[in-house]
Design a protein around this motif. Structure first.
Motif, short mmCIF file in Angstrom:
data_model
loop_
_atom_site.label_atom_id
_atom_site.label_comp_id
_atom_site.label_asym_id
_atom_site.label_seq_id
_atom_site.Cartn_x
_atom_site.Cartn_y
_atom_site.Cartn_z
N LYS A 494 0.84 -1.19 0.00
CA LYS A 494 0.00 0.00 0.00
C LYS A 494 0.88 1.24 0.00
O LYS A 494 0.64 2.19 -0.74
N ARG A 495 1.91 1.19 0.85
CA ARG A 495 2.78 2.36 0.96
C ARG A 495 3.47 2.65 -0.39
O ARG A 495 3.58 3.78 -0.83
N ILE A 496 3.91 1.58 -1.02
CA ILE A 496 4.62 1.76 -2.30
C ILE A 496 3.67 2.31 -3.36
O ILE A 496 4.01 3.25 -4.08
N LEU A 497 2.46 1.75 -3.40
CA LEU A 497 1.51 2.23 -4.41
C LEU A 497 1.09 3.68 -4.16
O LEU A 497 0.90 4.46 -5.09
N ASN A 498 1.00 4.04 -2.87
CA ASN A 498 0.72 5.44 -2.54
C ASN A 498 1.83 6.34 -3.03
O ASN A 498 1.60 7.41 -3.57
N GLN A 499 3.05 5.88 -2.78
CA GLN A 499 4.21 6.65 -3.21
C GLN A 499 4.20 6.79 -4.73
O GLN A 499 4.45 7.86 -5.27
N ASN A 500 3.87 5.70 -5.40
CA ASN A 500 3.77 5.70 -6.85
C ASN A 500 2.77 6.76 -7.31
O ASN A 500 3.04 7.57 -8.20
N GLU A 501 1.63 6.77 -6.64
CA GLU A 501 0.56 7.71 -6.98
C GLU A 501 1.04 9.15 -6.79
O GLU A 501 0.81 10.02 -7.63
N GLU A 502 1.75 9.37 -5.69
CA GLU A 502 2.22 10.72 -5.39
C GLU A 502 3.22 11.20 -6.43
O GLU A 502 3.16 12.34 -6.89
N MET A 503 4.11 10.31 -6.81
CA MET A 503 5.09 10.69 -7.84
C MET A 503 4.38 10.94 -9.17
O MET A 503 4.74 11.85 -9.92
N ALA A 504 3.37 10.15 -9.45
CA ALA A 504 2.64 10.31 -10.71
C ALA A 504 1.94 11.67 -10.75
O ALA A 504 1.83 12.29 -11.80
N ARG A 505 1.47 12.10 -9.57
CA ARG A 505 0.81 13.41 -9.53
C ARG A 505 1.77 14.54 -9.89
O ARG A 505 1.36 15.61 -10.29
N GLU A 506 3.06 14.29 -9.68
CA GLU A 506 4.05 15.29 -10.09
C GLU A 506 4.45 15.07 -11.54
O GLU A 506 5.49 15.52 -11.98
N ALA A 507 3.64 14.34 -12.28
CA ALA A 507 3.87 14.07 -13.71
C ALA A 507 5.09 13.19 -13.95
O ALA A 507 5.62 13.16 -15.05
N LEU A 508 5.53 12.47 -12.89
CA LEU A 508 6.69 11.59 -13.09
C LEU A 508 6.25 10.26 -13.71
O LEU A 508 5.19 9.73 -13.38
N ARG A 509 7.08 9.76 -14.60
CA ARG A 509 6.89 8.42 -15.15
C ARG A 509 7.63 7.50 -14.20
O ARG A 509 8.84 7.68 -13.98
N VAL A 510 6.94 6.52 -13.63
CA VAL A 510 7.56 5.74 -12.56
C VAL A 510 7.80 4.29 -12.99
O VAL A 510 6.93 3.66 -13.58
#
Ligand code: ADP
Ligand code: MG
Length: 896
Positions: A494-510
């Motif tokens: 969950k923590r990793i996917l949240n982090q993924n989501e947060e980075m994606a919100r900054e327009a990052l390709r993860v």
């Protein structure tokens, strides 16, 4: 065969094999073996085009009747008519020859390329320069440039249907044939010219080129450009026939009535035939083709390479563009910004690096592992891609375009990973010493991940995997933390996917990275990519292209919707779509899995409200195109990968990427973006609209003029007047007004509001929106003014020659005025810019001079049966010429 033996001698299959042959050697071999082409190309012969000009039925009739009248003693007239026919033919010839040449040049530009290694450098060269012995590189989507034996093959599958008719791809393996060098390599170890790599990667040595290939043996041809007629061309052909019949009837009536009324038999015959020659817009098809071809050239200047002529027309109708995100809407220059590992976020910027490579702290070691996986599970190379860039520039300079239709470099995602790793002292060569790659599962956009298997110096093997985090995390069972390797609980997930989501919100390709020790012997994909240890997330920025937002805006005003389609994460995609103005609050965003749960009917219901599709696979693209098309929309769809070809084919305008696109997608597409840029699509649409509206302009002009000419003669006959124009004058009018001015109209610059109108309907005819009315109205006015001048001067002076000369002049002047009216369908002649098309101004001046010459130069006066006009006649001619535009403007003004 001896070919292979000679290769062996020349290259020696030792270490040098990896560096390819030298450029010098390649030059020598191309002289020896010839270019790598299949001979049998159609050659256009200038002579045939010239001959075609005279084979026109009307022209033959004219020549025959001229010959008859020559026998009857009308020698000078006969010669002049023949001269005019010849000039006409030469103009037709120039138009057609130029068109053919332009199309030919385009074919050359879309010629296939090949990736080779020469002098240890990766190059992209025209496939035709491949020689036996070349070391070529192949990957999914490439067309094999020549018959070659495989040196290395990773999961290689090839579609050989072109050769064998068998559409199921066949697997191919690297073999040892090359080293034995005795006979032709076995089928399963070789790949053949013209076949397509559908999966995997390979390197291979060429052993046969050109006509020596299997393809050459069956002398199959692969056209790069198809000589398709556009729908408009087909319709015009049909229309042309109708006009011919109509004209012939009218001309027959004109001649017969004249003869019955006791006019000279041969003059009337000639009049009828000359009128037919003048009235049939025989130049129309050629002018349409050349304006399409010139439009294609203009598009090329704006980096859009049209492969199929009909696309030029369809472009003007486009009302949805489905565009890839990565590289088309964004710059495809990725930079790693953040790495999340062991619960910490590391900012990656240029200055920071490890102070030392040994004795790293535990967290630093995690970061290093993450970066190492990114660099190991990687098929690009910074050094070679830099070299390739340089070479490409050189290559394109030669071809005189800004970008080559070739793969410039490795995958930007992977390059970014290498660059990030190198900032921390992890180099390609350092990794090569530590690990040897023994296996690979290539990336593909369906799986959204990639793995390699590497063996280190201690003989231990590892699997390194990277890919979309949501995919990777489900392949992991444990996680690498500062404290060591521990089970991956759902809490961690969950923590990793949240982090993924947060980075994606900054327009990052993860991307997620993971690894495991590899001990099983089985190399089934599922077994390799399971029980992985999760290491971290790597986030990279890929900024939107600056010109893209503007282009999206332009589309909006032009009534065209932009839709983003990407394999990337939903949030990353939406963030970027919002920045570009593609996504607005209230729009729908669909993911691939949501599409999977939907049937075609349901998608069709909402498809017009969706502006972003994320995490989709190429198969979804097909579903989307179909749904949009069923809504009656004209869809432009971009694509680059081999799997995108079906969607590209299905769309109305298939667009492929010149830089990153594969051969297969390029061949399926009707247009190639040489710079992969979204803005280029919009530029092409604009050009498409301009071309179409220019075609309407000169059709309007030509038809109105011809109606005017026919009407003058026909009404003259009906009213019982003497013939208003002599045959030779009719022919001269045709020559002066039909050729150059009409062609110049085809070169009209874009009207200012061209991208502010909504797309035209693909079903509408070329005459839609009241064009027929305009043509007929203006044709009648043309004819009436000419007759009016004729009648008034006869009435005033009783001088038939003077009256004919004045009518002759009026008919030409009214047409040369009308040509300016045709510049705009919306504005009257008093509202348009007169001088913004220099070609038109020059063409009109040229025509004017041709007219003045035959009216004022005494010897020509004899030939053309004219006489000098005085001020009085000029006033009458001028007055009636001016009347046409005034009346038509007035009528159109009232219509508004
Ligand atoms: P797009 O080009 O629209 O971004 P792709 O199909 O290329 O879509 O990529 C889909 C996803 O696969 C990306 O979001 C990324 O997570 C992952 N991915 C892309 N390139 C690679 C690669 N070279 N190796 C591993 N994973 C990748
Ligand atoms: Mg991609």
């Amino acid at each position: 065969m001896h070919l292979i033996k000679s290769l062996e001698k020349n290259t020696g299959y030792g270490k040098e094999l990896a560096s390819g042959i030298s450029e010098k050697e390649a030059k020598r071999r191309i002289n020896e073996y010839g270019p790598n082409i299949i001979i049998g190309k159609r050659n256009i012969s200038a002579f045939k085009i010239l001959l075609d000009q005279f084979s026109d039925f009307m022209v033959i009739v004219l020549l025959v009747s001229t010959a008859i009248s020559a026998f009857m003693g009308e020698m000078t007239e006969a010669f002049t008519i023949i001269a005019i026919v010849i000039i006409n033919a030469i103009m037709g010839f120039i138009q057609e020859y130029r068109t053919e040449k332009t199309l030919e040049a385009l074919k050359e530009l879309t010629a296939p390329t090949a990736k080779v290694i020469r002098d240890n450098k990766h190059l992209t060269i025209p496939a035709e320069e491949i020689v036996p012995g070349d070391l070529i590189l192949l990957e999914a989507g490439d067309r094999v440039p020549a018959d070659s034996v495989l040196l290395e093959a990773v999961n290689l599958q090839v579609d050989e249907s072109l050769l064998t008719g068998e559409s199921v791809p066949v697997e191919k393996y690297a073999g040892s044939d090359i080293r034995r060098g005795s006979s032709l390599p076995e089928k399963k170890h070789s790949v053949y010219m013209g076949t397509v790599v559908t999966m995997g990667r390979a390197s291979a040595i060429v052993y046969a080129t050109g006509m020596n290939t299997e393809m050459g043996k069956i002398a199959h041809m692969i056209h790069s450009i198809e000589d398709e007629q556009t729908p408009l061309q087909k319709k015009l052909d049909h229309l042309g026939k109708l006009i011919v019949y109509a004209c012939l009837t009218i001309c027959a009536i004109v001649s017969v009535t004249g003869i019955l009324r006791g006019e000279n038999l041969f003059t009337m015959l000639l009049s009828g035939i000359s009128l037919a020659v003048a009235a049939v817009p025989e130049g129309l098809p050629a002018i349409v083709t050349i304006s399409l071809a010139l439009g294609v050239q203009r598009m090329m200047k704006r980096n859009a390479l049209v492969r199929k002529l009909p696309a030029v027309e369809t472009l003007g109708c486009a009302n949805v563009i489905c565009s890839d995100k990565t590289g088309t809407l964004t710059e495809n220059k990725m930079t790693v910004r953040k790495v999340y590992t062991g619960g910490t976020i590391f900012q990656i910027n240029d200055s920071k690096a490890f102070s030392k490579m040994t004795n790293l702290s535990r967290t630093e070691d995690l970061l290093k592992t993450a970066l190492e996986i990114g660099a190991l599970c990687n098929n690009s190379s910074i050094s070679s891609s830099m070299e390739r860039n340089g070479i490409i520039k050189k290559f394109t300079k030669k071809k005189n375009i800004n970008f080559s239709a070739a793969d410039i470099s490795g995958d930007p995602t992977e390059i970014a990973l290498l660059v990030a790793a190198s900032k921390y002292g992890i180099t390609e060569s350092g990794l090569k010493e530590k690990y040897m790659r023994i296996g690979e599962i290539p990336f593909d956009s369906e799986r959204k991940c990639m793995s390699v298997i590497c063996r280190n110096n201690n003989g231990e093997s590892f699997v390194f995997t990277k890919g979309a985090p949501d995919i990777i995390i489900n392949k992991c069972t444990s996680i690498y933390m500062a404290g060591g390797i521990i089970p991956l609980t759902s809490e961690f997930k969950k923590r990793i996917l949240n982090q993924n989501e947060e980075m994606a919100r900054e327009a990052l390709r993860v991307l997620g990275v993971a690894y495991k020790k590899y001990n099983s012997r089985g190399n089934k994909q599922e077994e390799v990519e399971n029980n992985l240890i999760f290491v971290g997330l790597i986030g990279m920025i890929d900024p939107p292209r600056k010109e893209a937002a503007e282009a999206v805006m332009k589309c909006k005003t032009a009534g065209i919707k932009t839709v983003m389609i990407t394999g990337d994460h939903k949030t990353t995609a939406t963030t970027i779509a919002q920045e570009l103005g593609i996504y607005k609050k209230g729009d729908l965003v669909l993911t691939g899995s949501e599409l999977d749960d939907m049937d075609d009917i349901k998608l069709q219901k909402i498809v017009e409200n969706v502006s972003v599709y994320a995490r989709v696979t190429p198969a979804h693209k097909l579903m989307i195109v179909r749904a949009l098309k069923r809504k009656g929309l004209i869809v432009a769809m971009t694509g680059d990968g081999v799997n995108d070809a079906p969607a590209i084919k299905e769309s109305d305008i298939g667009i492929s990427m010149g830089l990153t696109g594969t051969d297969v997608t390029k061949e399926a597409s009707s247009m190639i973006l040489m710079d992969d840029n979204f803005a280029t699509i919009v530029a092409a649409i604009e050009e498409g609209r301009v071309i179409y509206s220019n075609i309407r302009k000169f059709i309007r002009y030509l038809l109105a003029c011809n109606i005017g000419e026919v009407l003058t003669m026909f009404l003259g006959m009906l009213l019982g007047l003497p013939i208003p124009l002599m045959p030779i004058q009719v022919l001269w009018v045709n020559l002066v007004t039909d050729g150059l001015p009409a062609m110049a109209l085809g070169l009209e610059p874009a009207e200012k509001d061209i991208m502010m109108r909504s797309p035209r309907s693909s079903k509408s005819s070329i005459f839609s929106d009241g064009l027929v009315f305009l043509i007929i109205l203006r044709g009648i006015l043309l004819g009436l003014s000419t007759l009016a001048v004729f009648v008034s001067i006869i009435y005033l002076t009783r001088d038939i020659v003077l009256a004919r000369t004045s009518a002759f002049m009026t008919l030409v002047l009214t047409q040369l005025t009308h040509v300016f009216e045709c510049k705009s369908e919306r504005k009257t002649i008093f509202e348009i810019p007169w001088f913004n098309n220099i070609y038109l101004v020059l063409a009109v001046m040229c025509s004017l001079i041709m007219m003045l010459v035959v009216v004022y130069i005494p010897p020509l006066q004899v030939l053309f049966k004219t006489t000098a006009l005085s001020v009085n006649e000029w006033l009458i001619v001028g007055g009636f010429t001016f009347l046409g535009p005034v009346v038509s403007s007035f009528i159109r003004f009232r219509q508004r």
